[in-house]
Scaffold this active site. Structure first.
Site, short mmCIF file in Angstrom:
data_model
loop_
_atom_site.label_atom_id
_atom_site.label_comp_id
_atom_site.label_asym_id
_atom_site.label_seq_id
_atom_site.Cartn_x
_atom_site.Cartn_y
_atom_site.Cartn_z
N ARG A 20 -11.15 2.58 -9.47
CA ARG A 20 -10.15 3.63 -9.77
C ARG A 20 -10.36 4.17 -11.19
NH1 ARG A 20 -4.68 2.48 -6.46
NH2 ARG A 20 -5.77 1.88 -4.57
N ASP A 63 0.83 -1.21 0.00
CA ASP A 63 0.00 0.00 0.00
C ASP A 63 0.86 1.27 0.00
OD1 ASP A 63 -2.25 1.56 0.08
OD2 ASP A 63 -2.66 1.23 2.21
N ASN A 103 1.50 3.45 -2.85
CA ASN A 103 2.16 3.90 -4.08
C ASN A 103 1.71 5.32 -4.45
OD1 ASN A 103 3.28 1.39 -4.25
ND2 ASN A 103 1.99 0.68 -5.93
N ARG A 163 0.44 9.25 -9.98
CA ARG A 163 0.30 7.98 -9.23
C ARG A 163 1.03 6.84 -9.94
NH1 ARG A 163 -3.52 7.54 -5.41
NH2 ARG A 163 -3.90 5.36 -5.94
N HIS A 184 3.43 3.48 -8.77
CA HIS A 184 3.25 2.06 -9.10
C HIS A 184 4.53 1.50 -9.73
CE1 HIS A 184 -0.82 2.29 -7.86
NE2 HIS A 184 -1.26 2.99 -8.88
N TRP A 237 -11.29 -1.81 -9.23
CA TRP A 237 -11.95 -1.42 -10.49
C TRP A 237 -12.60 -0.06 -10.36
CZ3 TRP A 237 -10.49 -4.27 -14.44
CH2 TRP A 237 -10.17 -5.61 -14.23
N GLU A 258 0.36 -13.55 12.00
CA GLU A 258 0.94 -12.41 12.73
C GLU A 258 0.99 -11.22 11.78
OE1 GLU A 258 1.81 -12.42 15.90
OE2 GLU A 258 1.30 -14.53 16.15
N GLU A 306 -12.00 -4.36 -5.48
CA GLU A 306 -12.45 -2.97 -5.31
C GLU A 306 -11.65 -1.99 -6.17
OE1 GLU A 306 -11.93 -5.06 -2.56
OE2 GLU A 306 -14.10 -5.43 -2.57
N LEU A 366 12.56 -22.23 -5.32
CA LEU A 366 13.15 -21.59 -4.14
C LEU A 366 12.04 -20.81 -3.43
CD1 LEU A 366 16.01 -21.48 -3.07
CD2 LEU A 366 16.36 -19.37 -4.34
C1 FPP Z 1 -1.42 0.28 -3.60
O1 FPP Z 1 -1.05 1.64 -3.62
C2 FPP Z 1 -0.93 -0.47 -4.72
C3 FPP Z 1 -1.68 -1.04 -5.72
C4 FPP Z 1 -3.13 -0.96 -5.83
C5 FPP Z 1 -1.07 -1.75 -6.82
C6 FPP Z 1 0.07 -2.64 -6.48
C7 FPP Z 1 0.96 -2.73 -7.63
C8 FPP Z 1 2.30 -2.68 -7.55
C9 FPP Z 1 3.05 -2.58 -6.30
C10 FPP Z 1 3.08 -2.73 -8.80
C11 FPP Z 1 3.92 -3.93 -8.91
C12 FPP Z 1 3.20 -5.18 -8.94
C13 FPP Z 1 3.41 -6.16 -9.83
C14 FPP Z 1 2.73 -7.45 -9.69
C15 FPP Z 1 4.30 -5.94 -10.98
P1 FPP Z 1 -2.21 2.72 -3.69
O2 FPP Z 1 -2.34 3.12 -5.13
O3 FPP Z 1 -3.43 2.15 -3.06
O4 FPP Z 1 -1.60 3.89 -2.85
P2 FPP Z 1 -2.40 4.95 -1.96
O5 FPP Z 1 -3.12 4.17 -0.91
O6 FPP Z 1 -1.30 5.80 -1.41
O7 FPP Z 1 -3.30 5.68 -2.90
#
Ligand code: FPP
Length: 242
Positions: free
Chosen positions: A77, A26, A28, A39, A43, A75, A207, A73, A137
């Protein structure tokens, strides 16, 4: 630096290593907003953090890493962001498969995959086949269009369809995670203290470890901190301490 990392890893490996670690990646968007970036930049850096996490998991001997990449959820965005994420996943698969095979990492995609474009589904299947290994692995489970409630409803219906009764023993056979051990440790970044519909059934005795760091800042060191914290916990699972 490398020297200290090796020492820390060796020290951790002397203790109990969680067999299965789940991660809610979470923050990004927050990471990007703080830097005045779109944003999508968050990512993209999130994908780098995933690479680091996988490397650390392999170095410590974690067997399963399950990451929440796209929820049922998500979708909601904006379409541009969804497109960016889906393209990022495709690009990741195209670029990383060879490297994953070389490092004996098996990839699996779990969730309501039928909702994605056939081209993406095909890439996912291809990556799964190419990275298949009798003794991997690490196995990384990338959860896409995944929601814990959706998973439970699907599983309950499938149990009934098979003519069995819904029981604690029967239900897990129909979850997306069938055959996997439950996660020992769940990490969530970005300072949010909730499960957000992730692995509702599987995390009954998991945990939890939370960090205020945003996902793009998550490092091998952060992962080691989480494992160190896990090693200090007493897991009683409703019983009493040994
Ligand atoms: C949450 O941040 C992240 C996501 C919804 C997407 C996760 C994707 C990646 C980490 C990219 C790499 C993944 C792969 C499989 C290549 P947010 O956008 O909810 O951040 P916020 O809560 O600050 O808005």
């Amino acid at each position: 630096m490398k020297f200290w990392v090796d020492i820390q890893r060796r020290r951790l490996r002397r203790g109990k290593i969680p067999e299965h670690v789940a991660v809610i990646m979470d923050g990004n968007g927050t990471w990007a907003a703080r830097r005045g970036l779109p944003r999508s930049a968050g990512h993209a850096r999130g994908a780098d953090a995933l690479r680091r996490t996988l490397t650390e998991a392999a170095a410590l001997g974690v067997k399963y890493l399950t990451v929440y990449a796209f929820s049922t959820e998500n979708w909601k965005r904006p379409p541009e962001e969804i497109n960016y994420l889906l393209n990022l996943f495709m690009e990741y698969l195209r670029k990383e498969t060879t490297e994953l095979v070389r490092n004996k990492i098996t990839v699996r995609f779990l969730g309501g995959l039928e909702r994605f474009a056939p081209e993406l589904q095909e890439l996912m299947r291809k990556a799964e086949v190419e990275t298949r290994n009798p003794r991997p692995l690490v196995t990384i489970n990338i959860m896409l269009n995944y929601g814990g409630r959706d998973e439970l409803v699907r599983a309950a219906n499938q149990v009934l369809k098979s003519g069995r009764e819904v029981t604690e023993a029967a239900l897990p056979d129909y979850l997306f995670t069938a055959g996997l051990p439950d996660p020992d440790l769940l990490i969530r970044t970005s300072g949010q203290l909730r499960l957000s519909n992730f692995l509702l059934w599987q995390s009954a005795y998991t945990e939890f470890w939370f960090t205020p760091q945003c996902w793009p800042d998550f490092s091998g060191r952060s992962f080691r901190q989480a494992v160190r914290s896990f090693q200090r916990r007493q897991r009683r699972r409703g019983g009493v301490s040994a």
